[in-house]
Motif scaffolding. Structure first.
Motif, PDB file in Angstrom:
ATOM      1  N   ALA A  39       0.916  -0.781   0.009  1.00 36.72           N
ATOM      2  CA  ALA A  39       0.155  -0.395  -0.015  1.00 36.72           C
ATOM      3  C   ALA A  39       1.016   1.132  -0.210  1.00 36.72           C
ATOM      4  CB  ALA A  39      -0.873  -0.019   1.310  1.00 36.72           C
ATOM      5  N   LEU A  40       0.870   1.827  -0.810  1.00 35.61           N
ATOM      6  CA  LEU A  40       0.958   3.706  -0.990  1.00 35.61           C
ATOM      7  C   LEU A  40       0.353   4.503  -0.490  1.00 35.61           C
ATOM      8  CD1 LEU A  40       2.737   3.456  -4.725  1.00 35.61           C
ATOM      9  CD2 LEU A  40       3.943   3.086  -2.073  1.00 35.61           C
ATOM     10  N   MET A  41       0.540   5.311   0.667  1.00 34.10           N
ATOM     11  CA  MET A  41      -0.028   6.012   1.023  1.00 34.10           C
ATOM     12  C   MET A  41       0.641   8.054   1.180  1.00 34.10           C
ATOM     13  SD  MET A  41      -2.292   4.828   4.959  1.00 34.10           S
ATOM     14  CE  MET A  41      -2.995   5.331   4.156  1.00 34.10           C
ATOM     15  N   GLY A  42      -0.064   8.404   1.612  1.00 37.48           N
ATOM     16  CA  GLY A  42       0.744   9.945   1.725  1.00 37.48           C
ATOM     17  C   GLY A  42      -0.672  11.246   1.511  1.00 37.48           C
ATOM     18  N   PRO A  43      -0.509  12.433   1.355  1.00 39.11           N
ATOM     19  CA  PRO A  43      -1.153  13.348   1.520  1.00 39.11           C
ATOM     20  C   PRO A  43      -1.767  13.811  -0.435  1.00 39.11           C
ATOM     21  CG  PRO A  43       0.794  14.100   1.930  1.00 39.11           C
ATOM     22  CD  PRO A  43       1.184  13.099   2.362  1.00 39.11           C
ATOM     23  N   SER A  44      -2.519  14.653  -0.768  1.00 34.80           N
ATOM     24  CA  SER A  44      -2.301  14.676  -1.625  1.00 34.80           C
ATOM     25  C   SER A  44      -1.434  15.552  -2.247  1.00 34.80           C
ATOM     26  CB  SER A  44      -4.115  15.521  -1.769  1.00 34.80           C
ATOM     27  OG  SER A  44      -5.229  14.833  -1.788  1.00 34.80           O
ATOM     28  N   GLY A  45      -1.169  15.396  -3.787  1.00 36.63           N
ATOM     29  CA  GLY A  45      -0.230  15.737  -4.096  1.00 36.63           C
ATOM     30  C   GLY A  45       1.457  15.712  -3.902  1.00 36.63           C
ATOM     31  N   SER A  46       1.260  14.301  -3.062  1.00 40.94           N
ATOM     32  CA  SER A  46       2.741  13.779  -2.658  1.00 40.94           C
ATOM     33  C   SER A  46       3.778  13.382  -3.884  1.00 40.94           C
ATOM     34  CB  SER A  46       2.369  13.160  -1.840  1.00 40.94           C
ATOM     35  OG  SER A  46       1.202  11.862  -1.488  1.00 40.94           O
ATOM     36  N   GLY A  47       2.626  12.212  -5.395  1.00 41.03           N
ATOM     37  CA  GLY A  47       3.056  11.720  -5.860  1.00 41.03           C
ATOM     38  C   GLY A  47       2.328  10.533  -5.693  1.00 41.03           C
ATOM     39  N   LYS A  48       1.620   9.822  -4.853  1.00 42.76           N
ATOM     40  CA  LYS A  48       0.975   7.787  -5.127  1.00 42.76           C
ATOM     41  C   LYS A  48       0.824   8.172  -6.135  1.00 42.76           C
ATOM     42  CE  LYS A  48      -1.992   9.230  -2.024  1.00 42.76           C
ATOM     43  NZ  LYS A  48      -2.166  10.164  -2.162  1.00 42.76           N
ATOM     44  N   SER A  49       0.056   8.684  -7.589  1.00 34.94           N
ATOM     45  CA  SER A  49      -0.438   7.930  -7.838  1.00 34.94           C
ATOM     46  C   SER A  49       0.629   7.927  -9.708  1.00 34.94           C
ATOM     47  CB  SER A  49      -1.731   8.767  -8.713  1.00 34.94           C
ATOM     48  OG  SER A  49      -2.781   8.842  -7.631  1.00 34.94           O
ATOM     49  N   THR A  50       1.370   9.199  -9.451  1.00 36.49           N
ATOM     50  CA  THR A  50       2.385   8.856 -10.366  1.00 36.49           C
ATOM     51  C   THR A  50       3.575   7.987 -10.393  1.00 36.49           C
ATOM     52  OG1 THR A  50       2.586  11.388 -10.347  1.00 36.49           O
ATOM     53  CG2 THR A  50       5.011  10.882 -11.253  1.00 36.49           C
ATOM     54  N   LEU A  51       3.377   8.040  -9.181  1.00 41.04           N
ATOM     55  CA  LEU A  51       5.064   6.585  -8.764  1.00 41.04           C
ATOM     56  C   LEU A  51       4.067   5.128  -8.921  1.00 41.04           C
ATOM     57  CD1 LEU A  51       7.324   5.644  -7.773  1.00 41.04           C
ATOM     58  CD2 LEU A  51       6.007   5.130  -5.055  1.00 41.04           C
ATOM     59  N   LEU A  52       2.183   4.787  -8.868  1.00 39.54           N
ATOM     60  CA  LEU A  52       2.000   4.108  -9.415  1.00 39.54           C
ATOM     61  C   LEU A  52       1.800   3.878 -11.613  1.00 39.54           C
ATOM     62  CD1 LEU A  52       0.204   1.938  -8.083  1.00 39.54           C
ATOM     63  CD2 LEU A  52      -1.326   3.219  -8.965  1.00 39.54           C
ATOM     64  N   ASN A  53       1.599   5.327 -11.690  1.00 40.10           N
ATOM     65  CA  ASN A  53       1.505   4.769 -13.098  1.00 40.10           C
ATOM     66  C   ASN A  53       3.407   5.122 -13.672  1.00 40.10           C
ATOM     67  OD1 ASN A  53      -1.149   6.146 -13.452  1.00 40.10           O
ATOM     68  ND2 ASN A  53      -0.372   8.196 -13.306  1.00 40.10           N
ATOM     69  N   LEU A  54       4.230   5.505 -13.153  1.00 45.69           N
ATOM     70  CA  LEU A  54       5.422   4.804 -13.249  1.00 45.69           C
ATOM     71  C   LEU A  54       5.377   3.296 -13.269  1.00 45.69           C
ATOM     72  CD1 LEU A  54       7.781   7.913 -11.479  1.00 45.69           C
ATOM     73  CD2 LEU A  54       7.047   7.269 -14.054  1.00 45.69           C
ATOM     74  N   ILE A  55       5.350   3.326 -12.417  1.00 46.43           N
ATOM     75  CA  ILE A  55       5.698   1.204 -11.656  1.00 46.43           C
ATOM     76  C   ILE A  55       4.629   0.863 -12.987  1.00 46.43           C
ATOM     77  CG2 ILE A  55       4.597  -0.534 -10.288  1.00 46.43           C
ATOM     78  CD1 ILE A  55       5.810   1.144  -8.019  1.00 46.43           C
ATOM     79  N   ALA A  56       3.105   0.975 -13.387  1.00 46.00           N
ATOM     80  CA  ALA A  56       2.543   0.594 -14.958  1.00 46.00           C
ATOM     81  C   ALA A  56       2.621   0.838 -15.849  1.00 46.00           C
ATOM     82  CB  ALA A  56       0.955   0.858 -13.821  1.00 46.00           C
ATOM     83  N   GLY A  57       3.902   1.882 -15.739  1.00 49.44           N
ATOM     84  CA  GLY A  57       4.323   2.301 -17.423  1.00 49.44           C
ATOM     85  C   GLY A  57       3.099   3.087 -18.305  1.00 49.44           C
ATOM     86  N   ILE A  58       2.332   3.859 -16.658  1.00 51.81           N
ATOM     87  CA  ILE A  58       1.514   4.443 -17.811  1.00 51.81           C
ATOM     88  C   ILE A  58       2.274   5.979 -18.185  1.00 51.81           C
ATOM     89  CG2 ILE A  58      -0.659   6.215 -17.775  1.00 51.81           C
ATOM     90  CD1 ILE A  58      -1.612   3.694 -15.684  1.00 51.81           C
ATOM     91  N   ASP A  59       3.121   6.473 -17.419  1.00 54.14           N
ATOM     92  CA  ASP A  59       3.732   7.381 -17.253  1.00 54.14           C
ATOM     93  C   ASP A  59       5.425   7.010 -17.436  1.00 54.14           C
ATOM     94  OD1 ASP A  59       5.204   9.764 -17.944  1.00 54.14           O
ATOM     95  OD2 ASP A  59       3.539  10.791 -15.755  1.00 54.14           O
ATOM     96  N   GLN A  60       6.738   7.739 -17.810  1.00 53.02           N
ATOM     97  CA  GLN A  60       7.575   7.042 -17.706  1.00 53.02           C
ATOM     98  C   GLN A  60       8.484   8.559 -17.239  1.00 53.02           C
ATOM     99  OE1 GLN A  60       8.403   7.451 -22.006  1.00 53.02           O
ATOM    100  NE2 GLN A  60       8.899   5.332 -21.746  1.00 53.02           N
ATOM    101  N   PRO A  61       9.985   8.072 -15.960  1.00 57.84           N
ATOM    102  CA  PRO A  61      10.309   8.419 -15.242  1.00 57.84           C
ATOM    103  C   PRO A  61      11.669   9.640 -16.372  1.00 57.84           C
ATOM    104  CG  PRO A  61      11.564   6.374 -15.388  1.00 57.84           C
ATOM    105  CD  PRO A  61      10.004   6.411 -16.167  1.00 57.84           C
ATOM    106  N   THR A  62      11.499  10.811 -14.789  1.00 61.49           N
ATOM    107  CA  THR A  62      12.172  11.454 -15.904  1.00 61.49           C
ATOM    108  C   THR A  62      14.042  10.826 -15.426  1.00 61.49           C
ATOM    109  OG1 THR A  62      11.416  13.708 -14.362  1.00 61.49           O
ATOM    110  CG2 THR A  62      13.618  14.402 -15.105  1.00 61.49           C
ATOM    111  N   GLY A  63      14.483  10.438 -14.799  1.00 60.62           N
ATOM    112  CA  GLY A  63      15.150   9.743 -14.281  1.00 60.62           C
ATOM    113  C   GLY A  63      15.079   8.299 -13.439  1.00 60.62           C
TER     114      GLY A  63
END
Length: 242
Positions: A39-63
């Motif tokens: 489980a990934l937790m954190g306040p809104s804007g902390s990057g949780k969904s961004t991290l999930l999208n990177l793991i799933a290949g929906i988005d790509q990392p900057t580095g």
């Protein structure tokens, strides 16, 4: 399988707004083992969904580097990434993302349209997935004829119909009442425990998070240490690495 299911090394993500960089994730490094439920937790804007999208290949990392089953997905082309996602990742969203003009069965079939299965085989796979989530009697119903919990079950059936190794869930209980949320979490438990699916779930709900094996908190793009979910003790088998 050898090695972790998911491995992140020095992963960073920055967006650009108005010509200015906006860092969202900074130097994220951790592993998720096969069969884990994180489980990934954190306040809104902390990057949780961004991290999930990177793991799933929906988005790509900057580095940095993201490897899933030892495939460096950050290096795949857009077409390669789309093909990889279709074969290896199941998605569960807060608001279900079902097509309103399609029946439950037809919604679950959608991911199979990218495979070599014929129409009869697609129907059989979709029916089996709906049976697994307890909706065998609702295959011909449209989303507006189903409760929120039933719609999320359809979404879960759609996520598992291709037999992915990794399931990512973004607030899967966030739009449900407590009873329906509990049923969805029970279903995720079974997918993880009985089928061995690796699950990464973003949630704001501490009760939901404690159904996972472990919890990580994100704060301003940085990741906390691993926490074992206190209400779900680690079993002796898992402690032994079996």
């Amino acid at each position: 399988m050898s090695g972790p299911a998911v491995s992140l090394r020095a992963v960073a993500k920055t967006y650009w707004r108005g010509g200015q960089p906006v860092p969202v994730l900074t130097d994220i490094s951790f592993d998720i083992q096969h069969g884990d439920f994180l489980a990934l937790m954190g306040p809104s804007g902390s990057g949780k969904s961004t991290l999930l999208n990177l793991i799933a290949g929906i988005d790509q990392p900057t580095g940095g580097e993201i490897r899933v089953d030892d495939v460096d997905i950050a290096r795949l082309s857009e077409s390669e990434l789309a093909d990889w996602r279709a074969r290896h990742v199941g998605f569960i969203f807060q608001f279900y993302n079902l097509m309103p003009v399609l029946t439950a069965l037809e919604n679950v079939e959608l991911p199979l349209m990218l495979t070599s299965l014929n129409r009869r085989q697609r129907r059989e796979h979709a029916q089996l997935a709906l049976e697994m989530v307890g909706l065998a009697e609702r295959v011909g119903h449209y989303p507006n004829e189903l409760s929120g919990g039933q719609q999320q079950r359809v979404a879960i059936a759609r996520a598992i119909v291709t037999d992915p190794t990794l399931i990512v869930a973004d607030e899967p209980t966030g739009d449900l009442d407590r009873k329906s949320a509990g049923e969805i979490l029970d279903l995720l438990d079974r997918l993880n425990g009985d089928l061995g699916k690796t699950i990464v779930m973003v949630t704001h709900d501490q009760r939901a998070a404690e159904r996972a094996h472990a919890i990580r908190h994100l704060e301003k793009g940085e990741l906390s240490a691993l926490e074992v979910a206190v209400s779900r003790p680690v079993t002796s088998e898992r402690e032994g690495g079996g």
